[in-house]
Design a protein around this motif. Structure first.
Motif, PDB file in Angstrom:
ATOM      1  N   VAL B 127       0.848  -1.193   0.000  1.00  0.00           N
ATOM      2  CA  VAL B 127       0.000   0.000   0.000  1.00  0.00           C
ATOM      3  C   VAL B 127       0.885   1.245   0.000  1.00  0.00           C
ATOM      4  N   ASP B 128       0.690   2.112  -0.977  1.00  0.00           N
ATOM      5  CA  ASP B 128       1.309   3.441  -0.971  1.00  0.00           C
ATOM      6  C   ASP B 128       0.171   4.455  -0.872  1.00  0.00           C
ATOM      7  N   LEU B 142      -2.264   3.964  -4.068  1.00  0.00           N
ATOM      8  CA  LEU B 142      -1.858   2.834  -4.909  1.00  0.00           C
ATOM      9  C   LEU B 142      -1.735   1.581  -4.048  1.00  0.00           C
ATOM     10  N   ARG B 143      -2.294   0.499  -4.527  1.00  0.00           N
ATOM     11  CA  ARG B 143      -2.265  -0.760  -3.784  1.00  0.00           C
ATOM     12  C   ARG B 143      -1.942  -1.906  -4.738  1.00  0.00           C
ATOM     13  N   GLN B 144      -1.248  -2.893  -4.239  1.00  0.00           N
ATOM     14  CA  GLN B 144      -0.897  -4.026  -5.092  1.00  0.00           C
ATOM     15  C   GLN B 144      -1.192  -5.324  -4.381  1.00  0.00           C
ATOM     16  N   CYS B 494      -1.948  -3.751  -9.814  1.00  0.00           N
ATOM     17  CA  CYS B 494      -1.960  -2.502  -9.059  1.00  0.00           C
ATOM     18  C   CYS B 494      -3.339  -1.861  -9.166  1.00  0.00           C
ATOM     19  N   TYR B 495      -3.855  -1.429  -8.013  1.00  0.00           N
ATOM     20  CA  TYR B 495      -5.166  -0.779  -7.942  1.00  0.00           C
ATOM     21  C   TYR B 495      -4.930   0.676  -7.556  1.00  0.00           C
ATOM     22  N   GLN B 496      -5.251   1.580  -8.440  1.00  0.00           N
ATOM     23  CA  GLN B 496      -4.958   3.000  -8.226  1.00  0.00           C
ATOM     24  C   GLN B 496      -6.246   3.796  -8.006  1.00  0.00           C
ATOM     25  N   GLY B 497      -6.281   4.530  -6.912  1.00  0.00           N
ATOM     26  CA  GLY B 497      -7.398   5.446  -6.659  1.00  0.00           C
ATOM     27  C   GLY B 497      -8.727   4.751  -6.428  1.00  0.00           C
ATOM     28  N   PHE B 498      -8.716   3.507  -5.968  1.00  0.00           N
ATOM     29  CA  PHE B 498      -9.957   2.749  -5.784  1.00  0.00           C
ATOM     30  C   PHE B 498     -10.706   3.215  -4.539  1.00  0.00           C
ATOM     31  N   PRO B 499     -12.036   3.359  -4.646  1.00  0.00           N
ATOM     32  CA  PRO B 499     -12.814   3.499  -3.406  1.00  0.00           C
ATOM     33  C   PRO B 499     -12.761   2.174  -2.651  1.00  0.00           C
ATOM     34  N   ALA B 501     -14.871   0.458  -1.276  1.00  0.00           N
ATOM     35  CA  ALA B 501     -15.964  -0.476  -1.575  1.00  0.00           C
ATOM     36  C   ALA B 501     -15.689  -1.316  -2.818  1.00  0.00           C
ATOM     37  N   LEU B 502     -14.765  -0.872  -3.643  1.00  0.00           N
ATOM     38  CA  LEU B 502     -14.488  -1.617  -4.877  1.00  0.00           C
ATOM     39  C   LEU B 502     -13.220  -2.464  -4.753  1.00  0.00           C
TER      40      LEU B 502
END
Lengths: 525, 525
Positions: B127-128, B142-144, B494-499, B501-502
């Motif tokens: 997590v960044d 940003l999350r991976q 990588c998941y960027q800017g995710f709410p 809930a998603l």
């Protein structure tokens, strides 16, 4: 320093002997001095032999030595001063501010990897202590660390003459892992390459490292490039560029008597999904943000948004009109090379002639050579699904809007896509269910998924994935940007029953490097 | 249960329609009932379609669900009772005690991976957090995490009919990663495969998982095997077997429109280095330990010590005499298949006829069909370096002693070796300097390096590397045994800017899975 046009084989500056490469200033279409004669097969062999000779010593440098080396490269690049900026601008047509920013990113990237090296987490040290009393069989002492793969051939990218070229992401992650590097300079910026290569070679010397840790060759992809990939002393390849170029290296690497890993970052059109409620709520802002991302740097980013997917209706219609308006105002920008410019022109012409696609808007016409006129096209999902040509990457500021008649068709379009570096979702709360339904498909298709952002702009951080399923890259298990890029150049080795005196430092009983080991199944605090 | 000879396509038992395979009891050379008709191209496609349909749901099962599934497979295998033991003994010629031990190892391996799944470290969550105030540009959140590659084709090995077959190491690590598995049963033990396949299918059902998570096909490598590797829904391959078999799958996988990773564990001769002082001090014990390792299981281990390297002199001479004595006493053992037996006979004949190698000893002659007579050969380093044929793997209880005239020549022989699963050193303190000098070469050549042990015997643990440079495996960056085997079937997203809930659970802000994340560059305690 005066540019010499020489190769750098370890610490030796050597004139090439093969057909010369000469940079062209794309803004003027004029050739730049000096010429860079290409490396011969003998030069390739010399660079690989030096890299091989350096390998065992370099991979066992201390974490501090290696980190200091990476920091020193950054310092030497900064010491090049404005000469580097001027030359890179002349060779790429990119504005000085962009090159300055990219220099900052390159040096930050080097220093980030220095920190990564010092922290040592990449060694992934694991210890399973002996269980001499275990029944029916005793367990021996077992330890694992990661070791470097071997010398790496790096192919500089045209679109990041600093951050993904001679001392860019592939080079720094390979050096961080303990791999000597032989760079084939990109033919579009040989002078920039010489300057940066000189900076790296100075750092090698100052740090007292074996000279083979770094070499820089000029020449053609077919000869020098394939020559490197075919050399038995090269153990991995890093590449950023075209699909055809990446595949040629991949096939050569796989046909070797000893196949080696190829990390080729190739083709991606980076789909952007505009969900219904977000599109209605933010039409104008989305159109503006989209065109800003599309036209940034003449669209010459691997993560350029080349595809927009949304449900047809008044909101999408307005989006296309608004985006078209922004495109029409977009000033033409000089592209990196005449070759990239003509490929862009050909790609745009193919879309313009494709009866399945309609031109929605064209940007300001070119005012000089090699300038990219932005383009926006529209097609229907049914046509997109039927025509593979609509999925081809057009490198530059061109994008295609795909209009769908349902969420189900959006999903169908998503499933139909090849592998991607990125996929972007624009959504508001009311779109969450639609986004959630699409997510599994996108996770299979892309290395990075963004919500309410734009794919251009790639952070150098621990979480970044600049990678993705084929053909985005040749190896979806990795990233070429961010700290995890180091993992590409490592392999595990297990040490069984070793006396402490024979173990590498990282694995010794006293844990002299203070690593957080996986000790008997538990991660140390 | 009654063996049916059927394929298992998800939960459906289906008779094959192609040329039947029939197991042969190698101890009697008699065929065993029933016949196993091969899968058709249509069957292959059905299994792959089911696997694909199961993939998105299976890879998002909770850690506990997936771990429970692996535990359930172990329970179902144990519930097969003696029937499994009897059938495996009949199909392999291996003694009941060995099969019982291997069943224990297989179930332990399943339960170990269940623990690995529960712990979740393999998700490598990073997590960044967003830095909205950062200049000149804000950083998004940003999350991976790691996600499963997709359906995996697994090819069972002949020499571990349980631990590296239908529910063996490749299958369990792929299932643990979240990949559905389609197994091509090894033709040597189709009945054992049916029994274990039935156990896995029962576990799938009991756990309420989508049926496509597991299928089991019989048939030829050329048709069913290549059919699987060429199916676009298969995203990775696990294989243990011959060099030619592994290379055929590797080449097919690379020639696909979308190339996929192949983890093939192939050929290794597992060099053993006897250092001077250790050899002098422990000649007899080394000879005894060596022959015990060499002849264990008729030498049918991937890590069998097929090469011994030492300095010539009286100690080595005595070692060869002593080892020869033990070899001469070694009773012939039934090999796994008539094919393996004839390949062994051919390999031994080639060495016996090679004028560069001398026969030092032969074991007790065969008393029945397909029995392996142990063999010990000797050659000189110069001859070994000049004759590639001496480096060919002879699968079975045959080994070659290479006599060297100096430490330098030992190093030269080591450098000359192809990639290996293991390299073994026997040493005492006085040998440490010699061992230290050789270590860099061995680290480049082998996945596991042992001191004062024997390479047969592979622990299932966090530190194990059962892998190594080509041709030991097709991908030196991985291991097929031990918990790190799960990493082969994952890729980062990588998941960027995710709410929140998603986001997938593993990445949610509240860390509901209690994972030790890499948070802003720091590993959580």
């Amino acid at each position: 320093m005066t540019l010499t046009g020489n190769l750098l084989i370890g610490q030796r500056a050597v004139p090439g002997t093969e057909a010369p490469i000469r940079a062209i200033d794309p803004a003027t279409h004029q050739p730049l001095e000096p010429a860079y004669p290409g490396a011969s097969a003998e030069h390739v062999a010399q660079a690989c032999a030096l890299a091989w000779a350096a390998f065992d010593a370099y991979r066992e440098t201390s974490l501090e030595q290696r980190a200091h080396f990476l920091d020193s490269i950054a310092g030497q690049i900064e010491a090049l001063g404005d000469e580097l900026i001027h030359r890179a601008v002349a060779e790429t047509g990119l504005p000085p501010a962009r090159i300055q920013g990219e220099r900052g990113r390159t040096c930050m990237q080097l220093r980030t990897f220095a920190r990564v090296v010092r922290a040592g987490e990449w060694l992934d040290v694991r210890v399973d202590p002996a269980l001499p009393e275990r029944q029916p069989l005793a367990r021996p002492d077992l330890r694992q660390r990661q070791v470097a793969l071997g010398p790496v051939a790096v192919f500089g990218a045209s679109n990041f003459p600093l951050a993904f070229s001679v001392a860019g992401g592939d080079t720094v992650s390979a050096l961080a892992a303990g791999c000597p590097v032989v760079v084939k300079a990109h033919g579009a910026h040989p002078g920039t390459s010489e300057l940066v290569g000189h900076a790296v070679a100075l750092a090698v010397k100052q740090c007292g490292l074996p000279e083979g840790v770094f070499s820089l060759l000029h020449g053609s992809g077919r000869e020098v490039g394939l020559g490197l990939v075919n050399d038995p002393r090269i153990k991995a390849v890093g590449f950023t560029g075209s699909r055809s170029g990446g595949l040629a290296l991949l096939h050569a690497a796989q046909a070797r008597p000893e196949p080696i890993p190829v990390y080729a970052e190739m083709a991606s059109i980076n789909p952007v999904f505009l969900f219904e409620h977000a599109l209605q709520a933010n039409t104008d802002a989305l159109a503006q943000g989209f065109v800003a991302s599309l036209t940034q740097g003449a669209g010459q980013f691997c993560t350029n948004p080349g595809l927009v997917i949304a449900r047809q209706g008044p909101a999408l219609q307005r989006f296309v009109e608004q985006a078209g308006e922004h495109v029409r105002q977009a000033v033409a920008q000089t592209m990196l090379t005449p070759g990239i410019f003509s490929a862009y022109e050909a790609g745009v012409a193919a879309l313009a002639e494709n009866r399945n696609a309609q031109t929605a808007a064209s940007g300001q016409p070119a005012q000089g050579p090699n300038q990219c006129q932005a383009q926006l096209f529209v097609t229907e999902a049914r046509a997109f699904l039927a025509d593979e040509a609509l999925q081809a990457e057009v490198f530059g500021a061109a994008s295609l809007v795909v209009t769908c008649d349902s969420d189900e068709q959006i999903r169908e379009v998503a499933e139909h896509l090849e592998g991607q570096l990125t996929a972007t979702l624009h959504l508001v709360d009311a779109d969450l269910a639609s986004a959630r339904a699409l997510l599994p498909t996108l996770e299979r298709k892309a290395g990075r998924i963004l919500v309410n952002g734009w794919p251009t702009g790639v952070e150098v951080c621990d979480t970044m994935v600049h990678g993705g399923p084929f053909p985005a890259t040749s190896d979806a298990r990795s990233t070429s940007v961010g700290t995890a890029a180091i993992l590409r150049f490592l392999r595990p080795v297990c040490y069984q029953g070793f006396p402490d005196a024979l173990l590498p430092q990282a694995l010794q009983q006293g844990n002299p490097l203070h690593l957080r080991r996986l000790l008997d199944g538990q991660r140390e605090a």
